[in-house]
Design a protein around this motif. Structure first.
Motif, mmCIF file in Angstrom:
data_model
loop_
_atom_site.group_PDB
_atom_site.id
_atom_site.type_symbol
_atom_site.label_atom_id
_atom_site.label_comp_id
_atom_site.label_asym_id
_atom_site.label_seq_id
_atom_site.Cartn_x
_atom_site.Cartn_y
_atom_site.Cartn_z
ATOM 1 N N ILE A 1 0.808 -1.216 0.000
ATOM 2 C CA ILE A 1 0.000 0.000 0.000
ATOM 3 C C ILE A 1 0.846 1.273 0.000
ATOM 4 N N PRO A 2 1.889 1.369 0.841
ATOM 5 C CA PRO A 2 2.704 2.598 0.794
ATOM 6 C C PRO A 2 3.311 2.855 -0.580
ATOM 7 N N PHE A 3 3.711 1.771 -1.279
ATOM 8 C CA PHE A 3 4.269 1.921 -2.617
ATOM 9 C C PHE A 3 3.194 2.365 -3.603
ATOM 10 N N PHE A 4 1.991 1.811 -3.445
ATOM 11 C CA PHE A 4 0.879 2.201 -4.312
ATOM 12 C C PHE A 4 0.578 3.685 -4.153
ATOM 13 N N ILE A 5 0.538 4.129 -2.917
ATOM 14 C CA ILE A 5 0.269 5.552 -2.657
ATOM 15 C C ILE A 5 1.369 6.414 -3.268
ATOM 16 N N HIS A 6 2.618 5.962 -3.119
ATOM 17 C CA HIS A 6 3.746 6.746 -3.646
ATOM 18 C C HIS A 6 3.704 6.846 -5.167
ATOM 19 N N TYR A 7 3.530 5.693 -5.826
ATOM 20 C CA TYR A 7 3.590 5.677 -7.288
ATOM 21 C C TYR A 7 2.369 6.298 -7.954
ATOM 22 N N THR A 8 1.267 6.435 -7.222
ATOM 23 C CA THR A 8 0.063 7.014 -7.829
ATOM 24 C C THR A 8 -0.180 8.450 -7.371
ATOM 25 N N GLN A 9 0.837 9.065 -6.792
ATOM 26 C CA GLN A 9 0.696 10.478 -6.415
ATOM 27 C C GLN A 9 0.429 11.314 -7.670
ATOM 28 N N GLY A 10 -0.557 12.154 -7.600
ATOM 29 C CA GLY A 10 -0.897 12.996 -8.734
ATOM 30 C C GLY A 10 -1.855 12.339 -9.711
ATOM 31 N N PHE A 11 -2.236 11.098 -9.487
ATOM 32 C CA PHE A 11 -3.180 10.416 -10.366
ATOM 33 C C PHE A 11 -4.595 10.914 -10.096
ATOM 34 N N SER A 12 -5.397 10.958 -11.138
ATOM 35 C CA SER A 12 -6.810 11.259 -10.967
ATOM 36 C C SER A 12 -7.507 10.010 -10.427
ATOM 37 N N THR A 13 -8.763 10.169 -10.016
ATOM 38 C CA THR A 13 -9.524 9.023 -9.515
ATOM 39 C C THR A 13 -9.639 7.937 -10.580
ATOM 40 N N ARG B 1 -7.947 2.595 -12.840
ATOM 41 C CA ARG B 1 -7.336 1.817 -13.909
ATOM 42 C C ARG B 1 -6.069 1.117 -13.419
ATOM 43 N N THR B 2 -5.296 1.806 -12.618
ATOM 44 C CA THR B 2 -4.081 1.211 -12.063
ATOM 45 C C THR B 2 -4.417 0.005 -11.211
ATOM 46 N N ILE B 3 -5.444 0.128 -10.387
ATOM 47 C CA ILE B 3 -5.876 -0.982 -9.534
ATOM 48 C C ILE B 3 -6.325 -2.169 -10.384
ATOM 49 N N GLY B 4 -7.126 -1.891 -11.413
ATOM 50 C CA GLY B 4 -7.626 -2.959 -12.273
ATOM 51 C C GLY B 4 -6.515 -3.680 -13.011
ATOM 52 N N LEU C 1 -8.901 -4.990 -3.644
ATOM 53 C CA LEU C 1 -9.527 -4.465 -2.437
ATOM 54 C C LEU C 1 -8.537 -3.657 -1.600
ATOM 55 N N SER C 2 -7.330 -4.177 -1.457
ATOM 56 C CA SER C 2 -6.314 -3.475 -0.657
ATOM 57 C C SER C 2 -5.964 -2.126 -1.266
ATOM 58 N N PHE C 3 -5.759 -2.108 -2.587
ATOM 59 C CA PHE C 3 -5.399 -0.856 -3.240
ATOM 60 C C PHE C 3 -6.570 0.129 -3.236
ATOM 61 N N ALA C 4 -7.795 -0.396 -3.379
ATOM 62 C CA ALA C 4 -8.965 0.479 -3.370
ATOM 63 C C ALA C 4 -9.139 1.143 -2.008
ATOM 64 N N LEU C 5 -8.731 0.427 -0.955
ATOM 65 C CA LEU C 5 -8.849 0.960 0.406
ATOM 66 C C LEU C 5 -7.502 1.476 0.923
ATOM 67 N N ALA C 6 -6.604 1.795 -0.003
ATOM 68 C CA ALA C 6 -5.242 2.169 0.381
ATOM 69 C C ALA C 6 -5.204 3.303 1.395
ATOM 70 N N ASN C 7 -5.864 4.402 1.080
ATOM 71 C CA ASN C 7 -5.804 5.560 1.974
ATOM 72 C C ASN C 7 -6.439 5.289 3.337
ATOM 73 N N PRO C 8 -7.657 4.701 3.400
ATOM 74 C CA PRO C 8 -8.230 4.383 4.716
ATOM 75 C C PRO C 8 -7.377 3.411 5.527
ATOM 76 N N ILE C 9 -6.844 2.362 4.851
ATOM 77 C CA ILE C 9 -6.019 1.383 5.556
ATOM 78 C C ILE C 9 -4.760 2.031 6.114
ATOM 79 N N ALA C 10 -4.120 2.860 5.301
ATOM 80 C CA ALA C 10 -2.898 3.532 5.745
ATOM 81 C C ALA C 10 -3.168 4.424 6.946
ATOM 82 N N ARG C 11 -4.327 5.085 6.935
ATOM 83 C CA ARG C 11 -4.662 5.953 8.066
ATOM 84 C C ARG C 11 -4.958 5.146 9.325
#
Length: 214
Positions: free
Chosen positions: A19-31, A36-39, A161-171
């Motif tokens: 999850i931390p890597f997902f958040i890092h690499y998708t910084q600046g991505f639109s919703t 699409r990245t998750i899929g 599921l993990s990537f979709a909930l990345a921000n809530p899980i990280a918090r």
């Protein structure tokens, strides 16, 4: 087929640890880009596991590698991954060399980073591939092989599921919680790695099996 392959794969892939890597690499991505990245990442993870399950043994036969040797080598790789995880590092993690400028450039590329580096090697690297090949050899029926491929679907869904909930899980977990989860999965993986190596060594050196049995 038993659930041990699924447990092993979940321990190795361990999407929450990425999850931390997902958040890092998708910084600046639109919703939309994130979706699409998750899929793409989830589907690619499934494809890697399915390909290893269906073609892995044939690849070994092509290169003339015995399964016992592959088990020992794969077990050592699993153990290395487990040791990394016990140090709170993802099982397949490699040092990040990209700076923020490169991150912005990747954002412009859309979901292409879903395959590299998110899926390969962070999610499904050599340890994951070797594990699937080992369990594919143990699948003696079409149903068992199909079940192993089905576990790839489960891994893909857990990843999504993990990537979709990345921000809530990280918090909720925080870095400390993610580290604890990673270490727990690493401990489980270490035990499974020893078991895989022991099985391979028993096939390479039958006297070891007789000694243990005695």
């Amino acid at each position: 087929m038993e659930f041990k392959p699924l447990i092993t794969l979940l321990a190795i892939v361990n999407p929450p640890a990425i999850i931390p890597f997902f958040i890092h690499y998708t910084q600046g991505f639109s919703t939309l880009q994130r979706r699409r990245t998750i899929g793409v990442a989830s589907f690619t993870a499934f494809c890697v596991i399915a390909a290893c399950a269906l073609l892995g043994i044939r690849i070994l036969e092509f290169f003339g590698i015995s399964l016992a040797s592959f088990q020992v080598g794969g077990g050592m790789l699993l153990l290395t991954s487990a040791l990394n995880m016990l140090n709170a590092k993802p099982a397949e993690a490699k040092p990040a060399t990209n700076d923020l400028a490169e991150g912005a450039e990747k954002a412009a590329m859309g979901y292409s980073i879903a395959v590299v580096p998110l899926t390969i090697p962070l999610l499904t690297g050599p340890a994951t591939m070797s594990t699937v090949v080992i369990y594919a050899e143990r699948a003696h029926t079409v149903l068992q092989l199909a079940t192993l491929v089905g576990y790839g679907v489960v891994i893909g869904l857990v990843t999504a599921l993990s990537f979709a909930l990345a921000n809530p899980i990280a918090r909720i977990l925080g870095q400390t919680g993610i580290n604890v989860l990673t270490r727990l999965m690493g401990l489980i993986l270490a035990a499974l790695a020893v078991e895989v190596m022991a099985d391979g060594l028993g096939k390479l050196f039958p006297i070891l099996g007789r000694t243990v049995g005695g």
